[in-house]
Motif scaffolding. Structure first.
Motif, PDB file in Angstrom:
ATOM      1  N   ALA A  38      -8.926 125.423  -1.659  1.00 33.82           N
ATOM      2  CA  ALA A  38      -7.822 124.696  -2.299  1.00 33.82           C
ATOM      3  C   ALA A  38      -8.248 123.306  -2.781  1.00 33.82           C
ATOM      4  O   ALA A  38      -8.026 122.961  -3.953  1.00 33.82           O
ATOM      5  CB  ALA A  38      -6.642 124.605  -1.338  1.00 33.82           C
ATOM      6  N   PRO A  39      -8.876 122.461  -1.964  1.00 35.93           N
ATOM      7  CA  PRO A  39      -9.276 121.140  -2.459  1.00 35.93           C
ATOM      8  C   PRO A  39     -10.324 121.215  -3.567  1.00 35.93           C
ATOM      9  O   PRO A  39     -10.285 120.421  -4.511  1.00 35.93           O
ATOM     10  CB  PRO A  39      -9.836 120.444  -1.215  1.00 35.93           C
ATOM     11  CG  PRO A  39     -10.093 121.510  -0.225  1.00 35.93           C
ATOM     12  CD  PRO A  39      -9.117 122.578  -0.506  1.00 35.93           C
ATOM     13  N   MET A  40     -11.237 122.181  -3.490  1.00 33.26           N
ATOM     14  CA  MET A  40     -12.237 122.316  -4.544  1.00 33.26           C
ATOM     15  C   MET A  40     -11.579 122.724  -5.866  1.00 33.26           C
ATOM     16  O   MET A  40     -11.933 122.224  -6.947  1.00 33.26           O
ATOM     17  CB  MET A  40     -13.302 123.344  -4.139  1.00 33.26           C
ATOM     18  CG  MET A  40     -14.275 122.856  -3.080  1.00 33.26           C
ATOM     19  SD  MET A  40     -15.535 124.099  -2.658  1.00 33.26           S
ATOM     20  CE  MET A  40     -16.402 124.221  -4.224  1.00 33.26           C
ATOM     21  N   ALA A  41     -10.609 123.638  -5.791  1.00 33.29           N
ATOM     22  CA  ALA A  41      -9.920 124.081  -7.007  1.00 33.29           C
ATOM     23  C   ALA A  41      -9.153 122.932  -7.650  1.00 33.29           C
ATOM     24  O   ALA A  41      -9.135 122.785  -8.880  1.00 33.29           O
ATOM     25  CB  ALA A  41      -8.980 125.236  -6.665  1.00 33.29           C
ATOM     26  N   ALA A  42      -8.519 122.099  -6.823  1.00 35.46           N
ATOM     27  CA  ALA A  42      -7.750 120.977  -7.356  1.00 35.46           C
ATOM     28  C   ALA A  42      -8.669 119.983  -8.063  1.00 35.46           C
ATOM     29  O   ALA A  42      -8.362 119.509  -9.170  1.00 35.46           O
ATOM     30  CB  ALA A  42      -6.987 120.300  -6.225  1.00 35.46           C
ATOM     31  N   GLU A  43      -9.801 119.645  -7.441  1.00 32.86           N
ATOM     32  CA  GLU A  43     -10.728 118.696  -8.060  1.00 32.86           C
ATOM     33  C   GLU A  43     -11.319 119.266  -9.345  1.00 32.86           C
ATOM     34  O   GLU A  43     -11.493 118.552 -10.341  1.00 32.86           O
ATOM     35  CB  GLU A  43     -11.845 118.353  -7.073  1.00 32.86           C
ATOM     36  CG  GLU A  43     -11.373 117.571  -5.853  1.00 32.86           C
ATOM     37  CD  GLU A  43     -12.518 117.236  -4.918  1.00 32.86           C
ATOM     38  OE1 GLU A  43     -13.551 116.735  -5.393  1.00 32.86           O
ATOM     39  OE2 GLU A  43     -12.385 117.488  -3.708  1.00 32.86           O
ATOM     40  N   LEU A  44     -11.618 120.555  -9.344  1.00 30.85           N
ATOM     41  CA  LEU A  44     -12.199 121.185 -10.525  1.00 30.85           C
ATOM     42  C   LEU A  44     -11.180 121.231 -11.671  1.00 30.85           C
ATOM     43  O   LEU A  44     -11.524 120.965 -12.833  1.00 30.85           O
ATOM     44  CB  LEU A  44     -12.659 122.601 -10.171  1.00 30.85           C
ATOM     45  CG  LEU A  44     -13.355 123.384 -11.280  1.00 30.85           C
ATOM     46  CD1 LEU A  44     -14.600 122.652 -11.756  1.00 30.85           C
ATOM     47  CD2 LEU A  44     -13.716 124.788 -10.809  1.00 30.85           C
ATOM     48  N   ALA A  45      -9.939 121.535 -11.334  1.00 29.22           N
ATOM     49  CA  ALA A  45      -8.898 121.591 -12.367  1.00 29.22           C
ATOM     50  C   ALA A  45      -8.696 120.218 -13.003  1.00 29.22           C
ATOM     51  O   ALA A  45      -8.520 120.104 -14.231  1.00 29.22           O
ATOM     52  CB  ALA A  45      -7.593 122.093 -11.751  1.00 29.22           C
ATOM     53  N   LEU A  46      -8.724 119.178 -12.201  1.00 30.57           N
ATOM     54  CA  LEU A  46      -8.556 117.829 -12.728  1.00 30.57           C
ATOM     55  C   LEU A  46      -9.695 117.469 -13.678  1.00 30.57           C
ATOM     56  O   LEU A  46      -9.471 116.921 -14.765  1.00 30.57           O
ATOM     57  CB  LEU A  46      -8.493 116.836 -11.566  1.00 30.57           C
ATOM     58  CG  LEU A  46      -8.363 115.356 -11.955  1.00 30.57           C
ATOM     59  CD1 LEU A  46      -7.072 115.132 -12.759  1.00 30.57           C
ATOM     60  CD2 LEU A  46      -8.373 114.476 -10.715  1.00 30.57           C
ATOM     61  N   ALA A  47     -10.934 117.805 -13.279  1.00 33.87           N
ATOM     62  CA  ALA A  47     -12.071 117.485 -14.135  1.00 33.87           C
ATOM     63  C   ALA A  47     -12.027 118.265 -15.441  1.00 33.87           C
ATOM     64  O   ALA A  47     -12.353 117.744 -16.514  1.00 33.87           O
ATOM     65  CB  ALA A  47     -13.371 117.784 -13.390  1.00 33.87           C
ATOM     66  N   LEU A  48     -11.612 119.519 -15.394  1.00 29.82           N
ATOM     67  CA  LEU A  48     -11.526 120.338 -16.603  1.00 29.82           C
ATOM     68  C   LEU A  48     -10.449 119.820 -17.547  1.00 29.82           C
ATOM     69  O   LEU A  48     -10.607 119.827 -18.774  1.00 29.82           O
ATOM     70  CB  LEU A  48     -11.240 121.793 -16.226  1.00 29.82           C
ATOM     71  CG  LEU A  48     -12.382 122.553 -15.535  1.00 29.82           C
ATOM     72  CD1 LEU A  48     -11.925 123.951 -15.134  1.00 29.82           C
ATOM     73  CD2 LEU A  48     -13.594 122.635 -16.462  1.00 29.82           C
ATOM     74  N   ALA A  49      -9.355 119.351 -16.971  1.00 26.82           N
ATOM     75  CA  ALA A  49      -8.282 118.808 -17.799  1.00 26.82           C
ATOM     76  C   ALA A  49      -8.746 117.556 -18.527  1.00 26.82           C
ATOM     77  O   ALA A  49      -8.454 117.358 -19.722  1.00 26.82           O
ATOM     78  CB  ALA A  49      -7.062 118.497 -16.937  1.00 26.82           C
ATOM     79  N   GLN A  50      -9.506 116.724 -17.834  1.00 26.13           N
ATOM     80  CA  GLN A  50     -10.020 115.511 -18.464  1.00 26.13           C
ATOM     81  C   GLN A  50     -11.011 115.847 -19.576  1.00 26.13           C
ATOM     82  O   GLN A  50     -11.019 115.216 -20.642  1.00 26.13           O
ATOM     83  CB  GLN A  50     -10.687 114.626 -17.404  1.00 26.13           C
ATOM     84  CG  GLN A  50      -9.696 114.061 -16.388  1.00 26.13           C
ATOM     85  CD  GLN A  50     -10.380 113.293 -15.270  1.00 26.13           C
ATOM     86  OE1 GLN A  50     -11.602 113.370 -15.126  1.00 26.13           O
ATOM     87  NE2 GLN A  50      -9.598 112.564 -14.480  1.00 26.13           N
ATOM     88  N   ALA A  51     -11.857 116.873 -19.340  1.00 27.15           N
ATOM     89  CA  ALA A  51     -12.810 117.268 -20.379  1.00 27.15           C
ATOM     90  C   ALA A  51     -12.105 117.884 -21.571  1.00 27.15           C
ATOM     91  O   ALA A  51     -12.505 117.696 -22.723  1.00 27.15           O
ATOM     92  CB  ALA A  51     -13.826 118.256 -19.794  1.00 27.15           C
ATOM     93  N   ALA A  52     -11.027 118.633 -21.318  1.00 28.30           N
ATOM     94  CA  ALA A  52     -10.277 119.250 -22.420  1.00 28.30           C
ATOM     95  C   ALA A  52      -9.602 118.202 -23.278  1.00 28.30           C
ATOM     96  O   ALA A  52      -9.528 118.319 -24.503  1.00 28.30           O
ATOM     97  CB  ALA A  52      -9.233 120.217 -21.854  1.00 28.30           C
ATOM     98  N   ASP A  53      -9.099 117.142 -22.650  1.00 27.58           N
ATOM     99  CA  ASP A  53      -8.468 116.064 -23.411  1.00 27.58           C
ATOM    100  C   ASP A  53      -9.484 115.397 -24.331  1.00 27.58           C
ATOM    101  O   ASP A  53      -9.137 114.914 -25.419  1.00 27.58           O
ATOM    102  CB  ASP A  53      -7.883 115.024 -22.446  1.00 27.58           C
ATOM    103  CG  ASP A  53      -6.692 115.592 -21.680  1.00 27.58           C
ATOM    104  OD1 ASP A  53      -6.108 116.591 -22.142  1.00 27.58           O
ATOM    105  OD2 ASP A  53      -6.350 115.030 -20.605  1.00 27.58           O
ATOM    106  N   ALA A  54     -10.740 115.404 -23.895  1.00 29.48           N
ATOM    107  CA  ALA A  54     -11.777 114.799 -24.734  1.00 29.48           C
ATOM    108  C   ALA A  54     -12.131 115.692 -25.913  1.00 29.48           C
ATOM    109  O   ALA A  54     -12.750 115.232 -26.883  1.00 29.48           O
ATOM    110  CB  ALA A  54     -13.017 114.517 -23.908  1.00 29.48           C
ATOM    111  N   GLY A  55     -11.763 116.992 -25.827  1.00 30.02           N
ATOM    112  CA  GLY A  55     -12.015 117.918 -26.924  1.00 30.02           C
ATOM    113  C   GLY A  55     -13.473 118.268 -27.129  1.00 30.02           C
ATOM    114  O   GLY A  55     -13.870 118.638 -28.235  1.00 30.02           O
TER     115      GLY A  55
END
Length: 204
Positions: A151-168
């Motif tokens: 669970a904590p690994m998934a949350a951290e990974l999701a946050l990082a992916l969201a930030q990378a997606a915002d960067a396009g």
């Protein structure tokens, strides 16, 4: 006089002069040409005469039976451990060697008993039980580890992916994902190892 007188040798070996005279008459002492006693040679002769394995005058039923090879080997091992002369293979064990090995074993037994009393030694069956228990606890800890960190690994990974997606940036997104997974795994594995370091078997 080349050697000792009867009185001198009697004092040397702690016997009466009469006993020395009897031994001399029976040929159990080594004499010099002048009739004096060769002390060292006589000591060796007397030692051999008192060795039960070398007694010639004993009746057949009282003579010592052959010693099993396993016993001779055990005596040799004990003597070698202490840096002492061991019986030659096939040469038999002398009374002195067997007695020395017996004394060494008694000393070792007393030392082991003392170490047990001090708590420096533990019963083998008890030690095996403790090792098995420790291994089982570590196994259970690793089996439960994925469910605990998922669970904590998934949350951290999701946050990082969201930030990378915002960067396009898709390339940056892939690079961030790989690096993050590696970092997360290292962090959680180290934390797991630290927790396992606290697992200690109790001897009491």
């Amino acid at each position: 006089m080349l050697g000792m007188s009867e009185r001198q040798y009697a004092a040397r070996v702690g016997l009466s002069r009469g006993a020395i005279q009897k031994a001399k008459a029976a040929g159990r002492l080594v004499l010099h040409e002048d009739g004096s006693i060769d002390a060292e040679a006589s000591d060796r002769l007397r030692a051999e005469a008192t060795d039960p394995s070398k007694t010639r005058k004993a009746p057949k039923e009282q003579r010592l039976k052959p010693v099993p090879e396993a016993a001779v080997s055990a005596v040799g091992d004990t003597l070698r451990e202490q840096g002492l002369a061991a019986p030659v293979t096939g040469g038999g064990t002398t009374f002195l060697q067997a007695k020395t090995a017996h004394e060494v074993l008694k000393a070792q037994e007393r030392r082991i008993r003392l170490q047990k009393l001090k708590g420096e030694l533990v019963d083998r069956a008890r030690a095996e039980t403790l090792v098995f228990r420790l291994a089982r606890e570590e196994r259970d800890a690793w089996v439960n580890w994925p469910a605990r960190v998922a669970a904590p690994m998934a949350a951290e990974l999701a946050l990082a992916l969201a930030q990378a997606a915002d960067a396009g940036n898709a390339t940056a997104q892939t690079a961030v994902t790989t690096a993050l997974i590696q970092r997360l795994l290292e962090t959680h594995v180290r934390a797991q190892l630290d927790s396992l370091a606290e697992v200690r078997p109790r001897l009491g």
